[in-house]
Scaffold this active site. Structure first.
Site, short mmCIF file in Angstrom:
data_model
loop_
_atom_site.label_atom_id
_atom_site.label_comp_id
_atom_site.label_asym_id
_atom_site.label_seq_id
_atom_site.Cartn_x
_atom_site.Cartn_y
_atom_site.Cartn_z
N CYS A 1 -8.29 -62.59 46.21
CA CYS A 1 -7.14 -62.10 45.55
C CYS A 1 -6.12 -62.81 46.24
O CYS A 1 -5.18 -63.24 45.43
CB CYS A 1 -6.83 -60.67 45.49
SG CYS A 1 -5.28 -59.87 44.90
N CYS B 1 7.33 -72.75 37.81
CA CYS B 1 6.30 -71.95 37.12
C CYS B 1 6.63 -71.34 35.75
O CYS B 1 7.62 -71.20 35.41
CB CYS B 1 5.87 -70.62 37.98
SG CYS B 1 4.65 -69.54 37.57
N ASP B 2 5.52 -71.18 34.75
CA ASP B 2 5.72 -70.78 33.49
C ASP B 2 6.40 -69.24 33.71
O ASP B 2 7.25 -68.82 32.80
CB ASP B 2 4.51 -70.46 32.76
CG ASP B 2 4.53 -69.93 31.39
OD1 ASP B 2 5.35 -70.55 30.76
OD2 ASP B 2 3.60 -69.24 31.02
N CYS C 1 -2.24 -53.90 42.48
CA CYS C 1 -3.37 -53.87 43.65
C CYS C 1 -4.34 -52.90 43.48
O CYS C 1 -5.37 -53.11 43.56
CB CYS C 1 -2.54 -53.57 44.89
SG CYS C 1 -3.41 -53.45 46.41
N GLY D 1 7.03 -69.76 23.61
CA GLY D 1 6.89 -69.81 22.18
C GLY D 1 5.64 -69.89 21.56
O GLY D 1 4.68 -69.70 21.78
N CYS E 1 0.54 -71.36 45.90
CA CYS E 1 0.66 -71.70 44.44
C CYS E 1 1.59 -72.90 44.28
O CYS E 1 1.96 -73.44 45.30
CB CYS E 1 1.05 -70.54 43.43
SG CYS E 1 2.65 -69.82 44.04
N CYS F 1 6.57 -60.60 19.25
CA CYS F 1 5.90 -59.73 20.23
C CYS F 1 6.58 -58.69 21.13
O CYS F 1 7.22 -59.32 22.06
CB CYS F 1 4.66 -60.27 20.93
SG CYS F 1 3.47 -61.20 19.71
N CYS G 1 9.76 -68.69 18.32
CA CYS G 1 8.36 -68.22 18.12
C CYS G 1 8.72 -67.58 16.82
O CYS G 1 9.88 -67.13 16.16
CB CYS G 1 7.73 -67.01 19.10
SG CYS G 1 6.28 -66.71 18.50
N TYR H 1 6.18 -57.30 23.97
CA TYR H 1 6.19 -57.29 25.41
C TYR H 1 6.48 -59.00 25.66
O TYR H 1 6.07 -59.08 27.10
CB TYR H 1 4.75 -56.95 25.99
CG TYR H 1 3.60 -57.59 25.27
CD1 TYR H 1 3.18 -58.99 25.39
CD2 TYR H 1 2.64 -56.81 24.40
CE1 TYR H 1 2.11 -59.59 24.77
CE2 TYR H 1 1.72 -57.56 23.73
CZ TYR H 1 1.14 -58.62 24.20
OH TYR H 1 0.11 -59.51 23.59
#
Length: 395
Positions: free
Chosen positions: A333, A282-283, A356, A65, A267, A18, A14, A20
Site C-alpha cells: 500500500c 498529477c491528475d 485505510c 473532461g 510517486c 457527473c 465535458c 462526483y
C-alpha cells in the site's frame, strides 16, 4: 523516463455533469479558454512525450473532461503528427478514457483503424450508474453509455471498463461485478474509489479539507466492495476476467514494484497535461501550486524531471505516518495516493489515508490467496490470472 502523461485536449470540459466529478471544477482555472487543444500545443505535447519515453512503446493517453468532444479529425491529425515525429525503433499505443455517450460509427471506426484501447466509464447496473452519472439536465446516462459500448464492439475496438465506487454502489460489489462480467462481457476491469473532499469554503474539486461529501465511498464500504468482488472473481474468473486492482496486489505479494503510482513508495511519474500545454504534477493535483510549467515553453522531459516534481514525489514517503510504517501491509500500500491522506491516526499523527480501514479489510481477506498465487509465480508456473492489459487509468 518512465512518466505517464494524461493528455486533456478539452481540459475539464465535458458533455455530462457527473455529481462526483472532481475535474469539472477545473474550468475555473481557465476562465476565458475555448477548452480545445490547438495544433501548437498538440505538437509540443506529442514531441515532448515521444522524447521523454525511453522505452520502445510511446503511450498517448487521452483523458478529460470528455476527450471525444474534440471530434474524429483531431485524433486523425494527432496520429499523423505523432507518426511524423516518431523515431525509428519506437511504436505508438493509443488509449482514451471516455464516458461513452458520444461514440458513433465514425469515431469507433477511427479508433479501430488506429488501434485504440478505449476505457468506458460505467458504474454498474442502471440504477447504480444513474445515481450520479448524469447529464447537465440531470438525466441518467446508462442507456447512452451502453449504446456507445455496443458501437465499439461492432467495430472490433479493444475496450475495458472503469468503475467508480461511491456511496450509491459501494454496498453492491458482487452485483456490480456480475453486471460488468455477465451483461457487458467485460474482461478487463478497474475499480476506483470516489473520495470527494470538501474544503473550508464548502467547495469540492481540490485536495483540501478533512471531510468528504455524502457521495463518497466510506472506508468500510470500499473494503467490503473489494472483498466481495475478490470472492466472486476467485470462485470462477481467475484467468478469465482481469480485475487490475488484484493484479496490482499480486505484484506486491510477488515482490515486484507496483504497476501504478498509488501503491509505490514514492510517486510523481503520473502527470497531467492540460489543453493549453500546462503540465501539472498529477491528475489529482491540477491546481496552481502544482503547475510545473508549459510544454510550449520548456521540454516536457525537463519539467517532469524538475526539482519541484522530485520533491512532490518524495513527499509521499517522507510524510508516511508511523501507523503505516509499521503496518503488515505497507509493502502493498505505502499509504496509497497522497490525495486521500487527510485523516489522523489514533495517536493524532497526520497523513493517514482516509481509506485505510477499507484497504486493511481487503488485504487481510486476500492475503492467504495472494500468498498462494505468489508461490506459484515463484515456482515459474504461468500467471494467467495476472495478465492485465495496457489501458487507460484514472487512478
Amino acid at each position: 523516463m518512465s512518466a505517464h502523461v494524461l493528455l486533456k485536449p478539452t481540459g475539464a470540459r465535458c458533455n455530462l455533469d457527473c455529481a462526483y466529478c472532481y475535474f469539472l471544477r477545473k474550468e475555473d482555472l481557465y476562465p476565458r479558454s475555448s477548452f480545445r487543444m490547438d495544433d501548437e500545443v498538440l505538437a509540443a505535447a506529442l514531441r515532448g512525450i515521444i522524447d521523454a519515453t525511453d522505452g520502445e512503446v510511446v503511450t498517448i493517453a487521452w483523458q478529460g473532461g470528455e476527450p471525444t468532444l474534440m471530434g474524429v479529425d483531431f485524433f486523425r491529425r494527432a496520429d499523423s503528427l505523432a507518426r511524423r515525429l516518431l523515431p525509428a525503433g519506437k511504436r505508438i499505443e493509443y488509449t482514451i478514457q471516455t464516458n461513452g455517450t458520444r461514440l458513433d460509427d465514425e469515431l469507433c471506426a477511427c479508433f479501430a483503424e488506429l488501434g485504440y484501447l478505449v476505457g468506458i466509464s460505467i458504474d454498474g447496473p442502471r440504477d447504480l450508474h444513474d445515481a450520479f452519472r448524469v447529464d447537465p439536465s440531470g438525466r441518467g446516462t446508462f442507456d447512452r453509455v451502453v449504446a456507445g459500448l455496443d458501437r465499439l464492439k461492432v467495430h472490433g475496438v479493444e475496450w475495458n471498463v472503469l468503475t467508480s465506487v461511491h456511496a450509491a454502489n459501494g454496498d453492491h460489489g458482487a452485483e456490480v461485478y456480475r453486471f460488468l462480467r455477465d451483461e457487458l462481457d467485460a474482461r478487463y476491469v478497474q475499480l476506483i474509489p470516489v473520495v470527494e473532499r470538501v474544503g473550508p469554503d464548502g467547495r469540492t474539486g481540490e485536495q483540501v479539507g478533512d471531510t468528504v461529501t455524502e457521495r463518497s465511498v466510506r472506508p468500510e464500504q470500499w473494503g467490503r466492495f473489494l472483498s466481495a468482488v475478490f470472492d466472486e472473481w476467485l470462485v470462477r474468473d481467475v484467468g478469465e476476467v482481469f480485475v487490475v486492482n488484484f493484479d496490482w496486489s499480486l505484484a506486491a505479494w510477488v515482490g515486484l514494484e507496483s504497476p501504478v503510482c498509488i501503491f509505490r513508495p514514492t510517486c510523481g511519474d503520473a502527470l497531467a497535461l492540460e489543453h493549453n500545454g500546462d503540465l501539472y504534477s498529477c491528475d489529482h493535483f491540477v491546481e496552481p501550486a502544482f503547475r510545473l510549467g508549459n510544454v510550449t515553453e520548456q521540454p516536457l522531459r525537463v519539467l517532469a524531471a524538475s526539482e519541484r516534481q522530485r520533491e512532490f514525489g518524495a513527499a509521499k514517503a517522507a510524510k508516511l505516518p508511523e501507523q503505516c510504517r509499521s503496518c503488515d501491509f505497507r509493502f502493498a500500500c505505502h499509504g496509497e495516493c497522497p490525495k486521500n491522506r487527510f485523516t489522523v491516526t489514533a495517536t493524532g499523527e497526520e497523513n493517514l489515508n482516509y481509506l485505510c480501514a477499507g484497504y486493511l479489510e481487503y488485504f487481510r481477506r486476500a492475503d492467504p490467496v495472494l500468498r498462494e498465487m505468489a508461490a506459484l509465480v515463484s515456482r515459474g508456473l504461468p500467471a494467467a490470472f495476472a495478465a492485465g492489459p495496457r489501458g487507460p487509468s484514472a487512478t
